[in-house]
Enzyme design. Structure first.
Site, mmCIF file in Angstrom:
data_model
loop_
_atom_site.group_PDB
_atom_site.id
_atom_site.type_symbol
_atom_site.label_atom_id
_atom_site.label_comp_id
_atom_site.label_asym_id
_atom_site.label_seq_id
_atom_site.Cartn_x
_atom_site.Cartn_y
_atom_site.Cartn_z
ATOM 1 N N GLY A 46 0.834 -1.199 0.000
ATOM 2 C CA GLY A 46 0.000 0.000 0.000
ATOM 3 C C GLY A 46 0.866 1.245 0.000
ATOM 4 N N GLN A 51 3.219 10.012 0.964
ATOM 5 C CA GLN A 51 4.486 9.277 1.066
ATOM 6 C C GLN A 51 5.411 9.528 -0.115
ATOM 7 O OE1 GLN A 51 2.494 5.315 2.036
ATOM 8 N NE2 GLN A 51 4.387 5.201 3.205
ATOM 9 N N CYS A 93 5.629 0.223 7.873
ATOM 10 C CA CYS A 93 5.342 1.295 6.918
ATOM 11 C C CYS A 93 6.617 1.646 6.161
ATOM 12 C CB CYS A 93 4.844 2.522 7.685
ATOM 13 S SG CYS A 93 4.551 3.951 6.643
ATOM 14 N N LEU A 94 6.502 1.858 4.856
ATOM 15 C CA LEU A 94 7.661 2.202 4.031
ATOM 16 C C LEU A 94 8.284 3.528 4.470
ATOM 17 C CD1 LEU A 94 6.215 1.255 0.519
ATOM 18 C CD2 LEU A 94 7.930 -0.030 1.807
ATOM 19 N N HIS A 135 -4.536 1.821 7.267
ATOM 20 C CA HIS A 135 -3.181 2.388 7.308
ATOM 21 C C HIS A 135 -3.047 3.531 6.287
ATOM 22 C CE1 HIS A 135 1.320 1.745 7.804
ATOM 23 N NE2 HIS A 135 1.271 2.489 6.729
ATOM 24 N N GLU A 136 -3.533 3.297 5.065
ATOM 25 C CA GLU A 136 -3.371 4.310 4.005
ATOM 26 C C GLU A 136 -4.299 5.513 4.231
ATOM 27 O OE1 GLU A 136 -0.726 3.833 2.531
ATOM 28 O OE2 GLU A 136 -0.561 1.675 2.891
ATOM 29 N N HIS A 139 -2.725 7.706 6.607
ATOM 30 C CA HIS A 139 -1.686 8.519 5.960
ATOM 31 C C HIS A 139 -2.260 9.814 5.385
ATOM 32 C CE1 HIS A 139 2.218 6.638 6.036
ATOM 33 N NE2 HIS A 139 1.786 5.477 5.572
HETATM 34 NI NI NI Z 1 2.620 3.575 5.600
#
Ligand code: NI
Length: 168
Positions: A46, A51, A93-94, A135-136, A139
């Site tokens: 995701g 991001q 998370c990236l 999660h997204e 964000h």
């Molecule tokens: Ni994330």
């Protein structure tokens, strides 16, 4: 198509509430394609536009990481219609590399948004897919997964991240 830089913890774009998308223009279409490439290359399941340093309400989700075209979801202005139940599972998370924590999320969600053709989409999800949507959507509301932890645990992680950042 381009692979974009993934913004890391500490950058203010990650804590800002992202803007609603009012028109699906070429810029948005290109951004969506770049986000898909970036998510697959990471690899991740995701990604949210903040991001990649774009404060807009756009997310991409793909549990198969490019293996199954049907798994790919691109949602513009996603929002919850309903959330239900509880599920605790490990999450990362990236934008927060090296941190994995158990996070409580709804077990089932009903999400509404628009696809790239401007058609309304309503998606029912449970388990990992529900977790990725949560999660997204966090964000694009300027919230990171570690913000769901207890204040003490969050403070410890922030301290660690700050130290790692200071060291290089
Ligand atoms: Ni994330």
């Amino acid at each position: 198509m381009a692979i974009l830089e993934i913004i890391k913890y500490g950058n203010p774009v990650l804590t800002r509430k992202a803007e609603l998308i009012k028109t699906i223009d070429q810029e948005i279409l290109d951004l969506a394609q770049d986000m898909i490439s970036t998510m697959h290359a990471a690899p991740g399941i995701g990604l949210a536009a903040p991001q990649v340093n774009i404060s807009k309400r756009l997310i991409t989700v793909d549990l198969s990481v490019g293996e199954k075209p049907d798994d790919l979801v691109v949602l513009i202005n996603p929002e919850f219609i309903k959330t239900e139940g509880e599920d605790v599972s490990e999450e990362g998370c990236l934008s927060v590399p090296g941190v994995q924590e158990k996070i409580k999320r709804p077990a089932r969600v009903l999400v509404k948004g628009m696809d790239l053709q401007g058609r309304e989409k309503i998606i029912e999800a449970e388990g990992l897919l529900a977790r990725v949507f949560c999660h997204e959507i966090d964000h694009i509301n300027g919230k990171l997964f570690i913000d769901n932890l207890s204040p003490l645990k969050k403070a410890l992680i922030k301290k660690r991240l700050k130290k790692e950042h200071a060291l290089g």
